[in-house]
Motif scaffolding. Structure first.
Motif, PDB file in Angstrom:
ATOM      1  N   LYS A  23      11.659 -13.471  -6.071  1.00  0.00           N
ATOM      2  CA  LYS A  23      10.817 -13.282  -7.263  1.00  0.00           C
ATOM      3  C   LYS A  23       9.400 -12.898  -6.859  1.00  0.00           C
ATOM      4  O   LYS A  23       8.783 -12.031  -7.476  1.00  0.00           O
ATOM      5  CB  LYS A  23      10.803 -14.551  -8.101  1.00  0.00           C
ATOM      6  CG  LYS A  23      12.099 -14.814  -8.820  1.00  0.00           C
ATOM      7  CD  LYS A  23      12.061 -16.112  -9.592  1.00  0.00           C
ATOM      8  CE  LYS A  23      13.407 -16.388 -10.230  1.00  0.00           C
ATOM      9  NZ  LYS A  23      13.422 -17.674 -10.950  1.00  0.00           N
ATOM     10  N   PHE A  26       9.318  -9.313  -5.777  1.00  0.00           N
ATOM     11  CA  PHE A  26       9.344  -8.437  -6.938  1.00  0.00           C
ATOM     12  C   PHE A  26       7.959  -8.328  -7.573  1.00  0.00           C
ATOM     13  O   PHE A  26       7.481  -7.229  -7.880  1.00  0.00           O
ATOM     14  CB  PHE A  26      10.361  -8.955  -7.969  1.00  0.00           C
ATOM     15  CG  PHE A  26      10.389  -8.170  -9.233  1.00  0.00           C
ATOM     16  CD1 PHE A  26      11.015  -6.934  -9.285  1.00  0.00           C
ATOM     17  CD2 PHE A  26       9.778  -8.649 -10.383  1.00  0.00           C
ATOM     18  CE1 PHE A  26      11.039  -6.205 -10.446  1.00  0.00           C
ATOM     19  CE2 PHE A  26       9.793  -7.928 -11.552  1.00  0.00           C
ATOM     20  CZ  PHE A  26      10.429  -6.702 -11.592  1.00  0.00           C
ATOM     21  N   ASN A  27       7.302  -9.475  -7.754  1.00  0.00           N
ATOM     22  CA  ASN A  27       5.965  -9.476  -8.349  1.00  0.00           C
ATOM     23  C   ASN A  27       4.965  -8.724  -7.483  1.00  0.00           C
ATOM     24  O   ASN A  27       4.100  -8.002  -8.003  1.00  0.00           O
ATOM     25  CB  ASN A  27       5.492 -10.903  -8.597  1.00  0.00           C
ATOM     26  CG  ASN A  27       6.269 -11.579  -9.702  1.00  0.00           C
ATOM     27  OD1 ASN A  27       6.789 -10.921 -10.595  1.00  0.00           O
ATOM     28  ND2 ASN A  27       6.375 -12.889  -9.630  1.00  0.00           N
ATOM     29  N   ARG A  29       5.647  -6.243  -5.453  1.00  0.00           N
ATOM     30  CA  ARG A  29       5.946  -4.814  -5.572  1.00  0.00           C
ATOM     31  C   ARG A  29       5.378  -4.237  -6.857  1.00  0.00           C
ATOM     32  O   ARG A  29       4.852  -3.119  -6.875  1.00  0.00           O
ATOM     33  CB  ARG A  29       7.453  -4.581  -5.521  1.00  0.00           C
ATOM     34  CG  ARG A  29       8.034  -4.699  -4.154  1.00  0.00           C
ATOM     35  CD  ARG A  29       9.505  -4.385  -4.180  1.00  0.00           C
ATOM     36  NE  ARG A  29      10.075  -4.476  -2.843  1.00  0.00           N
ATOM     37  CZ  ARG A  29      11.357  -4.351  -2.596  1.00  0.00           C
ATOM     38  NH1 ARG A  29      12.212  -4.126  -3.578  1.00  0.00           N
ATOM     39  NH2 ARG A  29      11.796  -4.439  -1.366  1.00  0.00           N
ATOM     40  N   ILE A  30       5.477  -4.999  -7.944  1.00  0.00           N
ATOM     41  CA  ILE A  30       4.923  -4.554  -9.221  1.00  0.00           C
ATOM     42  C   ILE A  30       3.409  -4.404  -9.105  1.00  0.00           C
ATOM     43  O   ILE A  30       2.831  -3.418  -9.577  1.00  0.00           O
ATOM     44  CB  ILE A  30       5.284  -5.539 -10.360  1.00  0.00           C
ATOM     45  CG1 ILE A  30       6.788  -5.572 -10.592  1.00  0.00           C
ATOM     46  CG2 ILE A  30       4.547  -5.200 -11.646  1.00  0.00           C
ATOM     47  CD1 ILE A  30       7.395  -4.272 -11.045  1.00  0.00           C
ATOM     48  N   LYS A  31       2.755  -5.371  -8.472  1.00  0.00           N
ATOM     49  CA  LYS A  31       1.303  -5.296  -8.286  1.00  0.00           C
ATOM     50  C   LYS A  31       0.928  -4.102  -7.418  1.00  0.00           C
ATOM     51  O   LYS A  31      -0.091  -3.456  -7.650  1.00  0.00           O
ATOM     52  CB  LYS A  31       0.772  -6.577  -7.659  1.00  0.00           C
ATOM     53  CG  LYS A  31       0.728  -7.740  -8.613  1.00  0.00           C
ATOM     54  CD  LYS A  31       0.157  -8.966  -7.938  1.00  0.00           C
ATOM     55  CE  LYS A  31       0.165 -10.152  -8.875  1.00  0.00           C
ATOM     56  NZ  LYS A  31      -0.383 -11.348  -8.230  1.00  0.00           N
ATOM     57  N   LYS A  32       1.742  -3.821  -6.399  1.00  0.00           N
ATOM     58  CA  LYS A  32       1.446  -2.698  -5.511  1.00  0.00           C
ATOM     59  C   LYS A  32       1.517  -1.377  -6.270  1.00  0.00           C
ATOM     60  O   LYS A  32       0.654  -0.513  -6.116  1.00  0.00           O
ATOM     61  CB  LYS A  32       2.431  -2.679  -4.345  1.00  0.00           C
ATOM     62  CG  LYS A  32       2.166  -1.564  -3.358  1.00  0.00           C
ATOM     63  CD  LYS A  32       3.165  -1.577  -2.226  1.00  0.00           C
ATOM     64  CE  LYS A  32       2.894  -0.416  -1.285  1.00  0.00           C
ATOM     65  NZ  LYS A  32       3.898  -0.330  -0.222  1.00  0.00           N
ATOM     66  N   VAL A  33       2.531  -1.231  -7.091  1.00  0.00           N
ATOM     67  CA  VAL A  33       2.691   0.015  -7.854  1.00  0.00           C
ATOM     68  C   VAL A  33       1.558   0.190  -8.847  1.00  0.00           C
ATOM     69  O   VAL A  33       1.056   1.306  -9.034  1.00  0.00           O
ATOM     70  CB  VAL A  33       4.061   0.021  -8.581  1.00  0.00           C
ATOM     71  CG1 VAL A  33       4.154   1.156  -9.564  1.00  0.00           C
ATOM     72  CG2 VAL A  33       5.187   0.099  -7.569  1.00  0.00           C
ATOM     73  N   SER A  34       1.122  -0.909  -9.464  1.00  0.00           N
ATOM     74  CA  SER A  34       0.054  -0.809 -10.452  1.00  0.00           C
ATOM     75  C   SER A  34      -1.329  -0.713  -9.803  1.00  0.00           C
ATOM     76  O   SER A  34      -2.319  -0.479 -10.493  1.00  0.00           O
ATOM     77  CB  SER A  34       0.089  -2.005 -11.401  1.00  0.00           C
ATOM     78  OG  SER A  34      -0.188  -3.191 -10.703  1.00  0.00           O
ATOM     79  N   LYS A  36      -2.927  -3.166  -8.118  1.00  0.00           N
ATOM     80  CA  LYS A  36      -3.682  -4.416  -8.168  1.00  0.00           C
ATOM     81  C   LYS A  36      -3.478  -5.298  -6.944  1.00  0.00           C
ATOM     82  O   LYS A  36      -4.018  -6.387  -6.867  1.00  0.00           O
ATOM     83  CB  LYS A  36      -3.289  -5.197  -9.420  1.00  0.00           C
ATOM     84  CG  LYS A  36      -3.670  -4.492 -10.696  1.00  0.00           C
ATOM     85  CD  LYS A  36      -3.305  -5.306 -11.898  1.00  0.00           C
ATOM     86  CE  LYS A  36      -3.683  -4.552 -13.161  1.00  0.00           C
ATOM     87  NZ  LYS A  36      -3.290  -5.302 -14.362  1.00  0.00           N
TER      88      LYS A  36
END
Length: 66
Positions: A23, A26-27, A29-34, A36
């Motif tokens: 988890k 995943f979080n 990776r989401i921050k990296k794409v955005s 942040k």
């Protein structure tokens, strides 16, 4: 995480730890794409910890078969 620390845990605890790390990965990776994620090295640390836990789980599975 240290291997000695992980080896002392039971399989059920390791599986719970693994889910938490997945988890977290995943979080991150989401921050990296955005854009942040300031500490990109955390992705590598989490990935390596996931691999460590999976290795220990596999070792214990093999030992049970013998």
């Amino acid at each position: 995480m240290k291997l000695n620390y992980l080896r002392k845990k039971k399989n059920q605890q390791l599986k719970i730890e693994l889910l938490g790390l997945l988890k977290e990965q995943f979080n991150l990776r989401i921050k990296k794409v955005s854009g942040k994620l300031n500490q990109s090295h955390l992705l590598n640390l989490v990935r390596k910890n996931i691999a460590r836990i999976k290795t220990i789980l596999k070792e214990s599975e093999i030992l049970k078969k013998c």
